[in-house]
Design a protein around this motif. Structure first.
Motif, short mmCIF file in Angstrom:
data_model
loop_
_atom_site.label_atom_id
_atom_site.label_comp_id
_atom_site.label_asym_id
_atom_site.label_seq_id
_atom_site.Cartn_x
_atom_site.Cartn_y
_atom_site.Cartn_z
N GLY A 1 0.82 -1.22 0.00
CA GLY A 1 0.00 0.00 0.00
C GLY A 1 0.85 1.26 0.00
N ASP A 2 1.90 1.25 0.81
CA ASP A 2 2.83 2.39 0.85
C ASP A 2 3.57 2.54 -0.48
N PHE A 3 3.96 1.40 -1.04
CA PHE A 3 4.63 1.38 -2.34
C PHE A 3 3.71 2.03 -3.38
N ALA A 4 2.45 1.61 -3.41
CA ALA A 4 1.48 2.15 -4.37
C ALA A 4 1.25 3.64 -4.16
N GLU A 5 1.17 4.08 -2.91
CA GLU A 5 0.98 5.51 -2.62
C GLU A 5 2.12 6.36 -3.15
N ALA A 6 3.33 5.82 -3.14
CA ALA A 6 4.48 6.56 -3.64
C ALA A 6 4.59 6.48 -5.16
N VAL A 7 4.29 5.32 -5.72
CA VAL A 7 4.50 5.07 -7.14
C VAL A 7 3.39 5.62 -8.03
N LEU A 8 2.16 5.38 -7.67
CA LEU A 8 1.05 5.71 -8.58
C LEU A 8 0.95 7.19 -8.96
N PRO A 9 1.14 8.13 -8.04
CA PRO A 9 1.02 9.54 -8.43
C PRO A 9 2.08 10.01 -9.44
N VAL A 10 3.18 9.29 -9.55
CA VAL A 10 4.24 9.70 -10.48
C VAL A 10 4.40 8.73 -11.65
N THR A 11 3.40 7.88 -11.86
CA THR A 11 3.44 6.90 -12.95
C THR A 11 3.00 7.54 -14.27
N ILE A 12 3.82 7.32 -15.28
CA ILE A 12 3.49 7.76 -16.64
C ILE A 12 2.66 6.67 -17.32
N LEU A 13 3.16 5.42 -17.24
CA LEU A 13 2.54 4.30 -17.91
C LEU A 13 3.01 3.02 -17.25
N THR A 14 2.22 1.95 -17.35
CA THR A 14 2.61 0.66 -16.82
C THR A 14 2.67 -0.38 -17.93
N ALA A 15 3.48 -1.40 -17.69
CA ALA A 15 3.54 -2.58 -18.55
C ALA A 15 3.37 -3.78 -17.63
N THR A 16 2.64 -4.78 -18.09
CA THR A 16 2.31 -5.91 -17.23
C THR A 16 2.68 -7.23 -17.91
N LEU A 17 3.14 -8.16 -17.09
CA LEU A 17 3.42 -9.53 -17.50
C LEU A 17 2.74 -10.44 -16.49
N VAL A 18 1.94 -11.39 -16.96
CA VAL A 18 1.24 -12.31 -16.08
C VAL A 18 1.71 -13.73 -16.35
N GLY A 19 2.04 -14.45 -15.28
CA GLY A 19 2.39 -15.86 -15.38
C GLY A 19 1.61 -16.63 -14.34
N TYR A 20 1.56 -17.94 -14.51
CA TYR A 20 0.83 -18.82 -13.59
C TYR A 20 1.79 -19.81 -12.96
N TYR A 21 1.46 -20.21 -11.75
CA TYR A 21 2.22 -21.26 -11.08
C TYR A 21 1.33 -21.91 -10.04
N GLY A 22 1.47 -23.23 -9.89
CA GLY A 22 0.79 -23.89 -8.79
C GLY A 22 -0.03 -25.08 -9.23
N PRO A 23 -0.52 -25.81 -8.25
CA PRO A 23 -0.28 -25.60 -6.81
C PRO A 23 1.16 -25.96 -6.44
N ALA A 24 1.60 -25.48 -5.29
CA ALA A 24 2.96 -25.75 -4.82
C ALA A 24 3.16 -27.24 -4.60
N LYS A 25 4.38 -27.67 -4.81
CA LYS A 25 4.73 -29.07 -4.59
C LYS A 25 5.01 -29.35 -3.12
N GLU A 26 5.42 -28.30 -2.39
CA GLU A 26 5.72 -28.44 -0.96
C GLU A 26 4.99 -27.37 -0.17
N LYS A 27 4.76 -27.65 1.12
CA LYS A 27 4.16 -26.65 2.01
C LYS A 27 5.17 -25.56 2.31
#
Length: 171
Positions: A141-167
């Motif tokens: 939340g603090d990260f977003a409060e600092a970053v979002l007001p000065v953001t020009i543009l975003t780029a996103t990459l989405v990947g999937y993983y799971g379920p985990a093999k170990e706890k």
């Protein structure tokens, strides 16, 4: 178009196990078509698919890094945690620290979904400021409060993983 990619997995593809669970190794990332006026970058990797039983009111932050120089066009594999980040770069604790999972601190904490495949969203922020001043104990939340007001543009990459093999340790 401003874009974020990885040589390790395709957009919407499976994140390789080498970047997940016990393997605390950040994947390689590369971006192109940086918007005009960019003076630095910030990056967050989040998991929006936490199970309801965790009763966690927000996304789980796996990685938050900021003050990436405007001249950068990539982050090499293993740059976090403990890699050779540019000296200006700062990293914050992942939510593994919030949940008191042993062995985690500042920097990358990869996918470790307890129940099913989860989405992992890497968001690169092109910023109109050279430096951000974020407290070292800041959460997403603090990260977003600092970053979002000065953001020009975003780029996103989405990947999937799971379920985990170990706890998770301590879970």
């Amino acid at each position: 178009m401003f874009s974020l990619k990885s040589q390790a997995f395709e957009y919407g593809g499976q994140i390789p196990a080498r970047y997940a669970e016990k393997n605390v190794l950040s994947p390689p990332l590369i971006w192109e078509n940086t918007p005009e006026g960019t003076k630095s970058f910030a990056l967050a990797m989040t998991d929006p698919d936490l199970p309801p039983e965790f009763q966690f009111p927000r996304v789980f932050a796996h990685w938050m890094i900021y003050n990436i120089p405007a001249s950068a066009t990539s982050l090499v594999e293993g740059i976090s945690p403990g890699g050779n980040l540019p000296s200006e770069c700062k990293e914050l604790n992942s939510d593994f620290v919030t949940f008191k999972i042993p062995g985690y601190g500042k920097g990358y904490g990869g996918p470790w979904p307890p129940d099913s495949p989860h989405r992992y969203v890497f968001t690169l922020y092109a910023l109109k400021t050279e430096k951000l001043d974020i407290h070292e104990s800041a959460a997403i939340g603090d990260f977003a409060e600092a970053v979002l007001p000065v953001t020009i543009l975003t780029a996103t990459l989405v990947g999937y993983y799971g379920p985990a093999k170990e706890k998770l340790p301590g879970a």
